[in-house]
Scaffold this active site. Structure first.
Site, PDB file in Angstrom:
ATOM      1  N   LYS A  35       0.848  -1.199   0.000  1.00  0.00           N
ATOM      2  CA  LYS A  35       0.000   0.000   0.000  1.00  0.00           C
ATOM      3  C   LYS A  35       0.885   1.251   0.000  1.00  0.00           C
ATOM      4  O   LYS A  35       2.094   1.159   0.261  1.00  0.00           O
ATOM      5  CB  LYS A  35      -0.923  -0.011   1.220  1.00  0.00           C
ATOM      6  CG  LYS A  35      -0.186   0.018   2.557  1.00  0.00           C
ATOM      7  CD  LYS A  35      -1.152  -0.169   3.729  1.00  0.00           C
ATOM      8  CE  LYS A  35      -0.418  -0.222   5.047  1.00  0.00           C
ATOM      9  NZ  LYS A  35      -1.330  -0.551   6.165  1.00  0.00           N
ATOM     10  N   ARG A 130     -10.935   0.175  14.646  1.00  0.00           N
ATOM     11  CA  ARG A 130     -10.747   0.950  13.428  1.00  0.00           C
ATOM     12  C   ARG A 130     -11.725   0.372  12.410  1.00  0.00           C
ATOM     13  O   ARG A 130     -12.793   0.902  12.212  1.00  0.00           O
ATOM     14  CB  ARG A 130      -9.284   0.836  12.975  1.00  0.00           C
ATOM     15  CG  ARG A 130      -8.755   2.052  12.299  1.00  0.00           C
ATOM     16  CD  ARG A 130      -7.242   2.000  12.087  1.00  0.00           C
ATOM     17  NE  ARG A 130      -6.767   0.778  11.441  1.00  0.00           N
ATOM     18  CZ  ARG A 130      -5.515   0.584  11.050  1.00  0.00           C
ATOM     19  NH1 ARG A 130      -4.602   1.529  11.236  1.00  0.00           N
ATOM     20  NH2 ARG A 130      -5.152  -0.538  10.476  1.00  0.00           N
ATOM     21  N   TYR A 255      17.037  29.594  10.054  1.00  0.00           N
ATOM     22  CA  TYR A 255      15.837  30.295  10.508  1.00  0.00           C
ATOM     23  C   TYR A 255      15.650  30.161  12.020  1.00  0.00           C
ATOM     24  O   TYR A 255      15.813  29.073  12.574  1.00  0.00           O
ATOM     25  CB  TYR A 255      14.600  29.727   9.815  1.00  0.00           C
ATOM     26  CG  TYR A 255      14.521  30.074   8.350  1.00  0.00           C
ATOM     27  CD1 TYR A 255      14.400  31.394   7.938  1.00  0.00           C
ATOM     28  CD2 TYR A 255      14.552  29.072   7.387  1.00  0.00           C
ATOM     29  CE1 TYR A 255      14.320  31.712   6.592  1.00  0.00           C
ATOM     30  CE2 TYR A 255      14.470  29.378   6.034  1.00  0.00           C
ATOM     31  CZ  TYR A 255      14.353  30.706   5.644  1.00  0.00           C
ATOM     32  OH  TYR A 255      14.274  31.006   4.312  1.00  0.00           O
ATOM     33  N   MET A 303      13.412  24.456   3.849  1.00  0.00           N
ATOM     34  CA  MET A 303      12.711  23.782   2.760  1.00  0.00           C
ATOM     35  C   MET A 303      13.667  22.976   1.887  1.00  0.00           C
ATOM     36  O   MET A 303      13.367  21.842   1.497  1.00  0.00           O
ATOM     37  CB  MET A 303      11.984  24.824   1.909  1.00  0.00           C
ATOM     38  CG  MET A 303      11.102  24.224   0.856  1.00  0.00           C
ATOM     39  SD  MET A 303      10.466  25.512  -0.217  1.00  0.00           S
ATOM     40  CE  MET A 303       8.736  25.300  -0.054  1.00  0.00           C
TER      41      MET A 303
HETATM   42  C1  LIG Z   1      -0.668  -1.704   6.730  1.00  0.00           C
HETATM   43  C2  LIG Z   1      -1.298  -2.960   7.178  1.00  0.00           C
HETATM   44  C3  LIG Z   1      -0.503  -4.075   7.455  1.00  0.00           C
HETATM   45  C4  LIG Z   1       1.008  -4.041   7.426  1.00  0.00           C
HETATM   46  O1  LIG Z   1       1.460  -3.446   8.615  1.00  0.00           O
HETATM   47  P1  LIG Z   1       3.021  -3.313   8.928  1.00  0.00           P
HETATM   48  O2  LIG Z   1       3.045  -2.783  10.304  1.00  0.00           O
HETATM   49  O3  LIG Z   1       3.552  -2.318   7.944  1.00  0.00           O
HETATM   50  O4  LIG Z   1       3.603  -4.653   8.768  1.00  0.00           O
HETATM   51  C5  LIG Z   1      -1.129  -5.259   7.791  1.00  0.00           C
HETATM   52  N1  LIG Z   1      -2.487  -5.324   7.866  1.00  0.00           N
HETATM   53  C6  LIG Z   1      -3.276  -4.270   7.618  1.00  0.00           C
HETATM   54  C7  LIG Z   1      -4.741  -4.414   7.723  1.00  0.00           C
HETATM   55  C8  LIG Z   1      -2.711  -3.042   7.280  1.00  0.00           C
HETATM   56  O5  LIG Z   1      -3.499  -2.005   7.025  1.00  0.00           O
END
Ligand SMILES: *Cc1c(COP(=O)(O)O)cnc(C)c1O
Length: 371
Positions: A35, A130, A255, A303
């Site tokens: 992802k 979640r 800065y 930046m």
């Molecule tokens: C992102 C995600 C993972 C992977 O998590 P990591 O901590 O990066 O290994 C696994 N399961 C779900 C549902 C996720 O959203």
């Protein structure tokens, strides 16, 4: 000449880390989680190195399409499932497995016209709060799915909130086991932290979902570092010194004059700033390598530039000059390394955020696996 900043993606390290995840869960199949454009590495750049995985897991349908376009015919799991009814058509067309975490997704499935029954991963909210069905609704959801001709196989999944920490997974695992004990189907429970820390403890997960560990960051940093888990950095952010400055006592840097020299000090100005994805929250003292010598940043990150202390570099008898290589994280010259987790920690964040935030203006090169 282009601005000297560059990111490198290390194919060999990605493959190595995948092998580490496999070794931690020898009885499981491994989803490589790609992802967020493979955690900022680029799906297309990471693909060759990760194609030894048993499947890919991601969120975005466009990313699923990209993985199919690369020629992957194996499993792809949508970790949040579909977002609207017509996504189910793409699931049929691309043969995607998808998570079902709410009633609405079951309603959409029930209305979906397909000749190809789909494989779904029914998600239990075992305490993360979640996504997922509440324990009281989970069995009903399973029964509903089981009755649908659109569904051919139901797998079971949940997600741990504390696999990386002290609370651990036992309380969630108990809930999951109670609710699923007598249900058929494969299980998918573990993220990287659970895979590395808990798979040895009798946890059954037919599919683990390894993300961050593949990308060379310790999921439980700072309790453990990547050396502990035998993971290798997969992303290097490197640049060069643009200039040197000699400070006298009382001189400040950048800065806000947040750093003031107390004694004569030689500093280097690096072509890297927050517009490159380097965290602005990284204050004085954040580790950095100059020509492979470990030193620290000084003052506020701008930046396009930041400042580093060159005294440790001169002390190591290195003659730092404009053009000297600076490693912000990842692999430095002569086999030196700086874990992204250390930089993240100094900036009050985690490696995940830094790698995902690599800015589009940074050119990225792949370092192929050596033959
Ligand atoms: C992102 C995600 C993972 C992977 O998590 P990591 O901590 O990066 O290994 C696994 N399961 C779900 C549902 C996720 O959203």
């Amino acid at each position: 000449m282009p601005r000297p900043i560059q990111a490198l993606i290390h194919a060999e390290a990605l493959s190595h880390n995948l092998a580490r995840a496999r070794a931690a869960a020898p009885d499981s199949r491994v989803f490589a989680v790609v992802k967020a454009n493979a955690y900022g590495h680029g799906i297309e750049r990471a693909y060759e190195a990760l194609r030894g995985a048993d499947g890919f897991a991601l969120l975005d349908l466009a990313e699923a399409q990209r993985v199919r376009d690369l020629g992957w015919r194996g499993p792809i799991l949508l970790l949040e499932g579909v977002f609207e009814p017509r996504d189910l058509e793409l699931c049929s067309r691309l043969n995607l497995w998808h998570t079902v975490h709410c009633e609405q997704q079951i309603d959409w499935l029930a209305m979906h016209k397909t000749h190809q029954p789909q494989r779904v991963f029914l998600k239990l909210n075992s305490g993360m709060n979640r996504l997922g069905f509440a324990p009281t609704a989970f069995r009903t959801a399973w029964t509903r799915l089981d009755a649908l001709p659109q569904v051919d196989e139901i797998s079971l999944m949940t997600h741990f909130s504390d696999a990386d920490g002290e609370r651990g997974i036992a309380h969630q695992l108990q809930r999951f086991d109670e609710l699923t004990r007598d249900l058929p189907g494969e299980r998918s429970l573990a993220n990287s932290a659970a895979t590395l820390r808990h798979m040895g403890g009798g946890l059954r997960s037919d599919w683990v979902r390894a993300g961050i560990a593949l990308y060379g960051s310790a999921p439980d940093h700072p309790a453990h570092d990547i050396a502990h888990w035998q993971l290798q950095p997969t992303m290097t952010l490197r640049s060069k010194l643009l200039a040197l400055q000699h400070l006298q006592p009382g001189d400040s840097i950048g800065y806000g004059s947040s750093f003031v020299a107390e004694q004569p000090l030689r500093i280097g100005i690096v072509a890297c700033g927050y517009a490159d994805g380097y965290p602005r929250h990284a204050g004085t003292g954040t580790p950095v390598l100059v020509d492979g010598i470990r030193t620290r940043t000084l003052g506020r990150v701008s930046m396009d530039m930041l400042a580093v202390d060159l005294e440790p570099v001169f002390a190591a008898q290195h003659n730092a000059q404009p053009g000297a290589e600076v490693t912000l994280w990842g692999m430095g010259p002569r086999g030196t390394r700086l874990a992204i987790d250390e930089v993240a920690h100094a900036a009050g964040t985690i490696g995940y955020e830094l790698m995902c935030a690599l800015a589009p203006r940074v050119p990225v090169a792949s370092v192929p696996a050596s033959a």
